[in-house]
Design an enzyme around this catalytic site. Structure first.
Site, PDB file in Angstrom:
ATOM      1  N   HIS A 120      -7.313  15.876   1.126  1.00  0.00           N
ATOM      2  CA  HIS A 120      -6.758  15.850  -0.224  1.00  0.00           C
ATOM      3  C   HIS A 120      -6.099  17.181  -0.593  1.00  0.00           C
ATOM      4  CE1 HIS A 120      -9.202  12.161  -0.647  1.00  0.00           C
ATOM      5  NE2 HIS A 120      -8.225  11.816  -1.474  1.00  0.00           N
TER       6      HIS A 120
ATOM      7  N   ASP B 111      -9.872  13.970  -4.603  1.00  0.00           N
ATOM      8  CA  ASP B 111      -9.284  12.681  -4.946  1.00  0.00           C
ATOM      9  C   ASP B 111      -9.124  12.540  -6.461  1.00  0.00           C
ATOM     10  OD1 ASP B 111      -9.323  10.004  -5.838  1.00  0.00           O
ATOM     11  OD2 ASP B 111     -10.701   9.309  -4.320  1.00  0.00           O
TER      12      ASP B 111
ATOM     13  N   CYS C  83      -4.217  12.005  -3.393  1.00  0.00           N
ATOM     14  CA  CYS C  83      -3.421  12.014  -2.157  1.00  0.00           C
ATOM     15  C   CYS C  83      -2.125  11.228  -2.312  1.00  0.00           C
ATOM     16  CB  CYS C  83      -4.230  11.490  -0.978  1.00  0.00           C
ATOM     17  SG  CYS C  83      -4.510   9.710  -0.968  1.00  0.00           S
ATOM     18  N   TYR C  84      -2.123  10.230  -3.225  1.00  0.00           N
ATOM     19  CA  TYR C  84      -0.908   9.438  -3.421  1.00  0.00           C
ATOM     20  C   TYR C  84       0.157  10.203  -4.189  1.00  0.00           C
ATOM     21  CZ  TYR C  84      -3.569   5.684  -1.423  1.00  0.00           C
ATOM     22  OH  TYR C  84      -4.312   4.934  -0.556  1.00  0.00           O
TER      23      TYR C  84
ATOM     24  N   ASP D 292      -5.704   8.335  -7.235  1.00  0.00           N
ATOM     25  CA  ASP D 292      -6.154   9.181  -6.124  1.00  0.00           C
ATOM     26  C   ASP D 292      -5.103  10.256  -5.899  1.00  0.00           C
ATOM     27  OD1 ASP D 292      -6.747  10.329  -3.614  1.00  0.00           O
ATOM     28  OD2 ASP D 292      -7.566   8.469  -2.821  1.00  0.00           O
TER      29      ASP D 292
ATOM     30  N   ARG E 296      -2.716   1.198  -4.507  1.00  0.00           N
ATOM     31  CA  ARG E 296      -2.483  -0.236  -4.558  1.00  0.00           C
ATOM     32  C   ARG E 296      -2.691  -0.725  -5.982  1.00  0.00           C
ATOM     33  NH1 ARG E 296      -6.745  -2.523  -0.513  1.00  0.00           N
ATOM     34  NH2 ARG E 296      -7.800  -0.551  -0.958  1.00  0.00           N
TER      35      ARG E 296
ATOM     36  N   LYS F 130      -6.216  -0.515  -8.263  1.00  0.00           N
ATOM     37  CA  LYS F 130      -7.089   0.476  -7.637  1.00  0.00           C
ATOM     38  C   LYS F 130      -7.112   1.744  -8.491  1.00  0.00           C
ATOM     39  CE  LYS F 130      -8.315  -1.840  -3.970  1.00  0.00           C
ATOM     40  NZ  LYS F 130      -9.722  -2.196  -3.719  1.00  0.00           N
TER      41      LYS F 130
ATOM     42  N   ASP G  69     -11.833  18.241  -0.144  1.00  0.00           N
ATOM     43  CA  ASP G  69     -11.748  18.121   1.317  1.00  0.00           C
ATOM     44  C   ASP G  69     -10.351  18.554   1.751  1.00  0.00           C
ATOM     45  OD1 ASP G  69      -9.940  15.689   1.467  1.00  0.00           O
ATOM     46  OD2 ASP G  69     -11.637  14.772   0.440  1.00  0.00           O
TER      47      ASP G  69
ATOM     48  N   HIS H 288       0.857  -1.186   0.000  1.00  0.00           N
ATOM     49  CA  HIS H 288       0.000   0.000   0.000  1.00  0.00           C
ATOM     50  C   HIS H 288       0.893   1.236   0.000  1.00  0.00           C
ATOM     51  CE1 HIS H 288      -2.630   3.102   1.734  1.00  0.00           C
ATOM     52  NE2 HIS H 288      -3.661   2.353   1.402  1.00  0.00           N
TER      53      HIS H 288
END
Length: 438
Positions: free
Chosen positions: A376, A366, A291-292, A289, A283, A286, A373, A241
Site C-alpha cells: 500500500h 489500505d 491502493c486503487y 482502498d 469493485r 466494495k 505495509d 475489477h
C-alpha cells in the site's frame, strides 16, 4: 509557497447526521455485513476529515503534509531487515524489492552502490537460466515476479542492473507462456488473465523485445474481458475489477489496439468507483482502498490521452501488421498531450491518501483501522504522483501549486503510468535497451 485547499469538509460524510436518522432506524436491523462495514468506514473517515474544519490554511497545510522523512525511514528498515511475519511472502521477494525501491524513487531517494549490488545479485539468483524471474532463488519463473524484478532493475537504472537481464531468455520465456487464443499464462500450467497479459506486454515493451508474435491475439483476449459494467475483469465473464481494468487498458495501449475497448463505457465505470470517502474502491459495492488510488487513478490518467477516441466508438477494428514497430509506443504515449483535465476529483483523492492512508510514523495503509505495509505504501505513493501531475498540459514543466494538495514539498517524482516506474528511470531504460537488439 501557498498550498491548495482541501476539497470538502466532513459534514456530508457523517452517517449519523440528522438527514439520515429517520431512515437509519428503519433500515438498521436489516443492514447487511457489507453495509455495516461501509458505514463504519464512512464514520472513521468523517472523524478524520473533521480536523480540517474551522482551522486556518496554515494549520491545514501542516495537517496535509507528507511525512517524507518517516516514510524513508520505514522503507529503509524494510530494505535492511524484515521480520519473521514476512515468511508468507517468500515467493514474492522481487515484489518486496519493487514496492520498496519504487517508493524510494517516488520520494526522490536513491540507494547506495552497496545496496544496489545486493539487490542485483539477489535478483540474478531469482533469474531462471531459461529466462524469467522466480519469486525466490530455486523457484519457478512467474510472470508477476518477472514484472516486479524488471521494474526493480529499471528503477535502479544503472548499467549493472539493466545489463543483468537476460533479454533473449526473457523473450523465450514470454513466448513459452503464450497461449493460442492470445493470452499468457502466469507460469507453467498457471492461470490466464488480463494481469498476465499486462505483465508480459509491459516487460517486453520496457526491454524492447515486443513483437507481433507476442502481441498476436492479446487485444482480442483483453477485449473479451470487458464486462457489461464497463470495466475489465480478470478473464471473460468475470466481475469488473480496478486492477484488471488498469492492466487491460495499459496493455491495449502498449500494443496499439485500444480501439477494441468500449472506452466511454470503461471510463464511466472507473469514475463511478470514487466514493463518498474520496478514495477509490476496486469493485462495485466494495470498500474504499488506498491502493486503487493508482489502479483506478492511473487508468483514468491513461484515458486523458485518449479523450478524442473515447468520444466516439470506432467501428473499425485494428489489425496487426507484420511490420509494426512496438519499440517506441511508451515514448509516443508521453508525446501526446492530455486532451482533457483529470476525469476524477484529483484533490479529493490526495486528501484521502494523505489523511486516511498515510501513517504518521511512516508508511501507508489500505484504510483507517488497517496496518501499514509496503504494497500500500508503493501504490498510495504512485497514486499520489498520478494525482499531482494529472493537470499537466503540453509545455508544463511542473504541476501548479493548486494541483498539489498541502505544502508544495509534498510533490513526488512523476511516474510513467503505463509501467509505474519513475519517468526519468523509464527514459534511462529506453535509451539503454534501444542501443542493440537482443
Amino acid at each position: 509557497m501557498e498550498s491548495s485547499q482541501p476539497p470538502v469538509s466532513s459534514s456530508h460524510l457523517d452517517p449519523t447526521s440528522d438527514s439520515d436518522s429517520d431512515s437509519g432506524d428503519e433500515l438498521g436491523p436489516h443492514l447487511t455485513v457489507t453495509q455495516e462495514e461501509q458505514l463504519k468506514v464512512e464514520s472513521q473517515v468523517a472523524d478524520i476529515y473533521r480536523c480540517l474544519v474551522g482551522v486556518s490554511l496554515h494549520r491545514q497545510s501542516l495537517v496535509l503534509e507528507l511525512q517524507r522523512d518517516r516514510h524513508i525511514e520505514y522503507l529503509t528498515k524494510g530494505l535492511n531487515q524484515l521480520g519473521h511475519t514476512f515468511q508468507v511472502l517468500d515467493a514474492n521477494r522481487p515484489w518486496l524489492c519493487y514496492w520498496i525501491l519504487h517508493s524510494y524513487s517516488l520520494l526522490g531517494e536513491a540507494v547506495d552502490s552497496e545496496l544496489e549490488g545486493r539487490v542485483v545479485d539477489f535478483l540474478s539468483r531469482c533469474q531462471d537460466k531459461e529466462g524469467g524471474y522466480a519469486g525466490g532463488p530455486g523457484q519457478m519463473p512467474h510472470l508477476a515476479t518477472t514484472y516486479a524484478a524488471v521494474n526493480t532493475l529499471v528503477t535502479l537504472g544503472t548499467e549493472r542492473a539493466l545489463s543483468s537481464i537476460n533479454r533473449k531468455g526473457m523473450y523465450n520465456f514470454l513466448l513459452s507462456m503464450k497461449e493460442s487464443l492470445g493470452g499468457f499464462r502466469m507460469h507453467q500450467l498457471g492461470e490466464i488473465d488480463a494481469r498476465s497479459c499486462y505483465c508480459a506486454i509491459s516487460i517486453a515493451s520496457l526491454l524492447n523485445i515486443l513483437d507481433t508474435e507476442l502481441v498476436r491475439g492479446v487485444g482480442d483476449y483483453i477485449a473479451s474481458c470487458q464486462t457489461y459494467e464497463g470495466g475489465i475483469g480478470g478473464e471473460p465473464h468475470s466481475e469488473a475489477h480496478g486492477g484488471y481494468t488498469f492492466c487491460g487498458l495499459a496493455a491495449m495501449m502498449l500494443i496499439d489496439e485500444v480501439e477494441k475497448l468500449d472506452l466511454p463505457f470503461l471510463i464511466n465505470w472507473v469514475v463511478s468507483r470514487q466514493g463518498i470517502e474520496l478514495g477509490f474502491q476496486g469493485r462495485a459495492n466494495k470498500l474504499v482502498d488506498g491502493c486503487y488510488s493508482f489502479w483506478q487513478g492511473a487508468a483514468l490518467a491513461l484515458t486523458q490521452k485518449l479523450a478524442p477516441l473515447a468520444k466516439e466508438v470506432s467501428e473499425e477494428q485494428s489489425t496487426i501488421h507484420a511490420t509494426r514497430d512496438y519499440s517506441d509506443l511508451g515514448i509516443e504515449f508521453l508525446r501526446r498531450c492530455n486532451q482533457t483535465g483529470p476525469l476524477y476529483h484529483h484533490l479529493a483523492l490526495q486528501q484521502y491518501i494523505i489523511l486516511c492512508s498515510q501513517i504518521l510514523e511512516g508508511g501507508f495503509r489500505d484504510k483507517p483501522g488497517k496496518h501499514r505495509d509496503y504494497y500500500h505504501t508503493c501504490y498510495c505513493l504512485s497514486g499520489l504522483s498520478i494525482c499531482q501531475y494529472s493537470c499537466m498540459r503540453d509545455g508544463d514543466l511542473r504541476p501548479s501549486t493548486s494541483d498539489v494538495l498541502g505544502p508544495y514539498s509534498n510533490m513526488l517524482e512523476q511516474v510513467h503510468p503505463l509501467y509505474n516506474v519513475v519517468l526519468d528511470k523509464f527514459y534511462t531504460a529506453h535509451k539503454f535497451f534501444s542501443r542493440s537488439s537482443f
